[in-house]
Design an enzyme around this catalytic site. Structure first.
Site, PDB file in Angstrom:
ATOM      1  N   GLU A   1     -13.343 -13.263  -6.364  1.00 12.57           N
ATOM      2  CA  GLU A   1     -12.047 -12.384  -6.674  1.00 12.57           C
ATOM      3  C   GLU A   1     -10.664 -13.535  -5.545  1.00 12.57           C
ATOM      4  O   GLU A   1      -9.953 -13.281  -5.906  1.00 12.57           O
ATOM      5  CB  GLU A   1     -11.895 -10.530  -6.141  1.00 12.57           C
ATOM      6  CG  GLU A   1     -12.563  -9.608  -7.115  1.00 12.57           C
ATOM      7  CD  GLU A   1     -14.215  -9.718  -6.728  1.00 12.57           C
ATOM      8  OE1 GLU A   1     -14.463 -10.596  -5.826  1.00 12.57           O
ATOM      9  OE2 GLU A   1     -14.019  -8.717  -6.798  1.00 12.57           O
TER      10      GLU A   1
ATOM     11  N   LYS B   1     -16.088 -10.564   7.533  1.00 10.41           N
ATOM     12  CA  LYS B   1     -15.468 -10.788   6.736  1.00 10.41           C
ATOM     13  C   LYS B   1     -15.664 -12.154   5.886  1.00 10.41           C
ATOM     14  O   LYS B   1     -14.648 -12.692   4.958  1.00 10.41           O
ATOM     15  CB  LYS B   1     -14.426 -11.178   7.700  1.00 10.41           C
ATOM     16  CG  LYS B   1     -13.258 -10.537   7.984  1.00 10.41           C
ATOM     17  CD  LYS B   1     -11.660  -9.625   6.968  1.00 10.41           C
ATOM     18  CE  LYS B   1     -11.213  -8.690   7.393  1.00 10.41           C
ATOM     19  NZ  LYS B   1     -10.114  -7.800   6.356  1.00 10.41           N
TER      20      LYS B   1
ATOM     21  N   GLU C   1       0.508  -1.187   0.159  1.00 11.21           N
ATOM     22  CA  GLU C   1      -0.597  -0.029   0.029  1.00 11.21           C
ATOM     23  C   GLU C   1       1.100   1.623  -0.103  1.00 11.21           C
ATOM     24  O   GLU C   1       0.606   2.156  -0.878  1.00 11.21           O
ATOM     25  CB  GLU C   1      -0.393   0.064   1.251  1.00 11.21           C
ATOM     26  CG  GLU C   1      -1.834   1.108   0.745  1.00 11.21           C
ATOM     27  CD  GLU C   1      -3.324   0.732   1.682  1.00 11.21           C
ATOM     28  OE1 GLU C   1      -3.350  -0.862   1.738  1.00 11.21           O
ATOM     29  OE2 GLU C   1      -3.816   1.562   2.232  1.00 11.21           O
TER      30      GLU C   1
ATOM     31  N   GLU D   1     -16.158 -11.628   2.641  1.00 12.38           N
ATOM     32  CA  GLU D   1     -14.704 -11.143   2.138  1.00 12.38           C
ATOM     33  C   GLU D   1     -14.609 -12.524   1.798  1.00 12.38           C
ATOM     34  O   GLU D   1     -14.141 -12.729   0.525  1.00 12.38           O
ATOM     35  CB  GLU D   1     -13.894 -10.213   2.945  1.00 12.38           C
ATOM     36  CG  GLU D   1     -12.559 -10.233   1.964  1.00 12.38           C
ATOM     37  CD  GLU D   1     -11.762  -9.275   2.808  1.00 12.38           C
ATOM     38  OE1 GLU D   1     -11.444  -8.081   2.810  1.00 12.38           O
ATOM     39  OE2 GLU D   1     -10.626  -9.950   3.476  1.00 12.38           O
TER      40      GLU D   1
ATOM     41  N   CYS E   1      -8.795  -2.423   3.430  1.00 14.31           N
ATOM     42  CA  CYS E   1      -8.504  -4.031   4.504  1.00 14.31           C
ATOM     43  C   CYS E   1      -9.787  -4.483   4.334  1.00 14.31           C
ATOM     44  O   CYS E   1     -10.416  -5.128   5.502  1.00 14.31           O
ATOM     45  CB  CYS E   1      -7.334  -4.096   5.632  1.00 14.31           C
ATOM     46  SG  CYS E   1      -7.238  -2.041   5.573  1.00 14.31           S
TER      47      CYS E   1
ATOM     48  N   CYS F   1     -11.504  -2.400  13.678  1.00 13.95           N
ATOM     49  CA  CYS F   1     -11.933  -3.405  14.570  1.00 13.95           C
ATOM     50  C   CYS F   1     -12.149  -4.562  15.600  1.00 13.95           C
ATOM     51  O   CYS F   1     -12.250  -5.297  16.115  1.00 13.95           O
ATOM     52  CB  CYS F   1     -10.616  -4.380  13.676  1.00 13.95           C
ATOM     53  SG  CYS F   1     -10.429  -4.755  11.960  1.00 13.95           S
TER      54      CYS F   1
HETATM   55 FE1  HC1 Z   1      -8.670  -6.463  10.862  1.00 14.80          FE
HETATM   56 FE2  HC1 Z   1      -7.100  -6.681   9.439  1.00 14.80          FE
HETATM   57  S1  HC1 Z   1      -7.310  -4.532  10.558  1.00 14.80           S
HETATM   58  S2  HC1 Z   1      -9.092  -5.470   8.759  1.00 14.80           S
HETATM   59  O1  HC1 Z   1      -9.651  -4.471  11.475  1.00 14.80           O
HETATM   60  O2  HC1 Z   1      -6.803  -5.125   8.510  1.00 14.80           O
HETATM   61  O3  HC1 Z   1     -10.867  -7.617  10.632  1.00 14.80           O
HETATM   62  O4  HC1 Z   1      -7.704  -7.597  13.577  1.00 14.80           O
HETATM   63  O5  HC1 Z   1      -7.464  -9.128  10.596  1.00 14.80           O
HETATM   64  O6  HC1 Z   1      -7.418  -8.346   6.796  1.00 14.80           O
HETATM   65  O7  HC1 Z   1      -4.736  -7.581  10.190  1.00 14.80           O
HETATM   66  C1  HC1 Z   1     -10.022  -7.195  10.775  1.00 14.80           C
HETATM   67  C2  HC1 Z   1      -8.889  -6.316  13.579  1.00 14.80           C
HETATM   68  C3  HC1 Z   1      -7.605  -7.799  10.847  1.00 14.80           C
HETATM   69  C4  HC1 Z   1      -7.529  -7.498   7.960  1.00 14.80           C
HETATM   70  C5  HC1 Z   1      -5.565  -6.954  10.065  1.00 14.80           C
END
Ligand code: HC1
Ligand code: SF4
Length: 558
Positions: A360, A352, A277, A355, A297, A497
């Site tokens: 994808e 998640k 990133e 996701e 994310c 998160c």
């Molecule tokens: Fe998250 Fe991430 S920080 S999105 O908040 O970018 O769920 O903890 O696992 O993928 O590392 C959540 C937390 C996590 C991702 C990372």
């Protein structure tokens, strides 16, 4: 100072918006189903009723405090009134508590017990209604809804989604989607925040643990698991530790006892995200193209953008989320294994689950992440395995993907992704420089933060938002030309998160402690910056040599 009188005790008024907050300050946990300080006041459940000095009854949540006011919270009349409300609610509510997902955490159950409801005098009028299991994130059961409207206000006011609302009037009133469509066909982004405020089992997080037990007992399957940053500070309170305490080592040990073959840390994936990133951002800064760069994310945010701002998708980073980066690396590493390899992710997040199911993130139809379970589901697994969590001795994660940096760990708190990327981009690599980044405005639990940093002699403008209403307001002000940024971090859940809907429910102080737990872990890491994680160099020189695009990036624009 101004004060009012509560149950014959003087109590100071100090800016509280309603007498409910003053009463709670006095150490009285007045019951309520529909009051949340972060949501608008609805005043519908009437459980928080109090009597004033003239004997008139009013809802404490919607009455502003006045100096000299005299309030009683526990008179015979009020007790009778509350019991009546509870009995009426129970009269058309499913009472199969032992088999309810919310058993032990249900507000209705707790208050029925608190007020000694032993029988319900009214005829049970509850009707069986079909579960809405269309969403991969949450399950809705209308028969358990008590019409407090908490979910509706959360979805509208904090998340700006409005997937659910009240429908019909009178005795037919219910919470529903538009045209009663299955939730999966609506604008729901799967953030799960409605389930956080639902006092009963009417909206719960989907439980996928049964499928997982099957995989764990299959000898021909290797089950690999990764643990998200926020889980380590979100799980402890329910298992005998203090809120926010980092119990990563115990989680690792518990997962091995449960039967997982290899255990890793999603923070390792986050280190790859930081590098990719930061590079993407540097390139865009040079060309001035597709700015601001939005982080990618948070899957509920990506979904929100797809549904509401498709024109912004080109601004969203092409980086896969840390969960997906690590899973892609793990699947690649085990490509030629004799056993079938399954990757499980323990996440603080309900979105998640969605996701992981996206096209994808599949190769030949097989997802990189086969199962996502939430922190709460992990607690179920631990309990079902009869483990006494507090007596398990902590262990370290496995190698070769077992090294992490503090930058990867702070991803779990709002501002963490940004701070990690700044560490990567900043020219000042000294210990002082690193510490100073914490004071640029990136830390703190506010829903909207701004920071400015110098990058190659240029001032870079950053915004950090959590909560989708905050994100939406920010996007509108950018589009209206009122604000201008180069980098925007978006997390859907307030606080990031750590406040994910998959975590045990907590309050503002709890979130603060969880955030502090992650910053502590960062301070205790001997590797602070993502680029210093040795696995990074090893993989860029090895497995990732010609596979960076294939394994670490995604195109949401298709
Ligand atoms: Fe998250 Fe991430 S920080 S999105 O908040 O970018 O769920 O903890 O696992 O993928 O590392 C959540 C937390 C996590 C991702 C990372
Ligand atoms: Fe609204 Fe989020 Fe609940 Fe979906 S999961 S209904 S978006 S609060």
């Amino acid at each position: 100072t101004e004060f009012m009188v509560i149950d014959n005790m003087p109590v100071e008024i100090n800016g509280e918006r309603n007498i409910l907050d003053v009463i709670r300050k006095a150490g009285i946990d007045l019951p309520t189903f529909c009051y949340y300080s972060e949501l608008s006041v609805y005043g519908a459940c009437r459980m928080c009723v109090v009597e004033d000095q003239w004997g008139s009854i009013q809802a404490a949540c919607s009455t502003p405090p006045k100096a000299g006011m005299e309030i009683r919270t526990n008179t015979p009349r009020l007790r009778k009134y509350r019991k009546m409300i509870l009995e009426l609610l129970l009269s058309n509510h499913c009472r199969d508590c032992t088999t309810c997902e919310k058993n032990g955490k249900c507000k209705l159950q707790e208050l029925a017990q608190r007020f000694g409801i032993k029988q319900v005098r009214f005829h049970n009028t509850s009707e069986d209604s079909e579960l809405d299991t269309s969403s991969l994130c949450i399950v809705r059961d209308k028969s358990k809804c008590i019409l407090c409207g908490d979910c509706v206000r959360m979805c509208n006011e904090v998340q700006n989604v409005g997937a659910i609302d009240f429908a019909f009037r009178g005795s037919k009133m219910c919470v529903s989607t538009a045209f009663d469509e299955p939730l999966a066909n609506t604008k729901c982004v799967g953030c799960g925040q409605c389930s956080v405020v639902c006092p009963t089992g009417a909206i719960v997080v989907r439980n996928d643990t049964a499928k997982l037990w099957k995989e764990l007992s299959d000898n021909n399957t290797k089950v690999i698991v990764q643990i998200a940053p926020a889980v380590r500070v979100g799980i402890g309170k329910e298992l005998g530790f203090s809120e926010g305490q980092n119990v990563m080592g115990r989680i690792v040990a518990a997962l091995r006892r449960i039967g997982f073959d290899e255990v890793f840390d999603t923070s390792t994936g986050a280190d790859f995200t930081v590098l990719e990133e930061a590079e993407e951002f540097s390139k865009r800064l040079l060309t001035g193209d597709k700015l601001p760069l939005f982080t990618s994310c948070c899957p509920a945010w990506v979904r929100y953008a797809e549904l509401n701002y498709p024109q912004l998708l080109k601004n969203i980073s092409t980086c896969r989320s840390p969960m997906q980066m690590l899973a892609s690396i793990l699947k690649e590493h085990h490509r030629d294994d004799e056993k079938r390899v399954v990757v499980v992710a323990v996440m603080p997040c309900t979105a998640k689950k969605q996701e992981a199911a996206r096209d994808e993130f599949k190769e030949d139809g097989v997802p990189y992440v086969d199962y996502v379970i939430t922190t709460q589901e992990l607690i179920h697994l631990i309990k079902e395995a009869n483990l006494i969590f507090s007596e398990i001795e902590p262990e370290a994660v496995d190698m070769p993907f077992g090294t992490t940096s503090g930058s990867g760990i702070i991803f779990g708190v709002t501002g963490g992704v940004t701070e990690a990327v700044i560490r990567r981009l900043s020219d000042d690599k000294s210990a002082f420089g690193l510490r100073a980044i914490a004071f640029t405005g990136v830390r703190g639990m506010q829903g909207v933060k701004e920071a400015r940093i110098d990058c190659n002699g240029r001032e870079v403008k950053i915004a950090i938002v959590s909560g989708l209403k905050n994100a939406d307001d920010l996007i509108r002000s950018i589009q209206a030309g009122e604000k201008q940024y180069d980098f925007v971090e978006v997390m859907s859940c307030p606080g990031g998160c750590i406040g994910g809907a998959g975590q045990p429910v907590t309050n503002r102080d709890g979130k603060y402690n969880r955030g502090a737990g992650l910053y502590n872990a960062d301070r205790m890491s001997n590797i602070k910056r993502s680029e210093e994680n040795p696995i990074i160099k090893e993989l860029y020189d090895g497995m990732l040599k010609d596979k960076v695009h294939k394994l670490l990036h995604v195109n949401y624009l298709k």
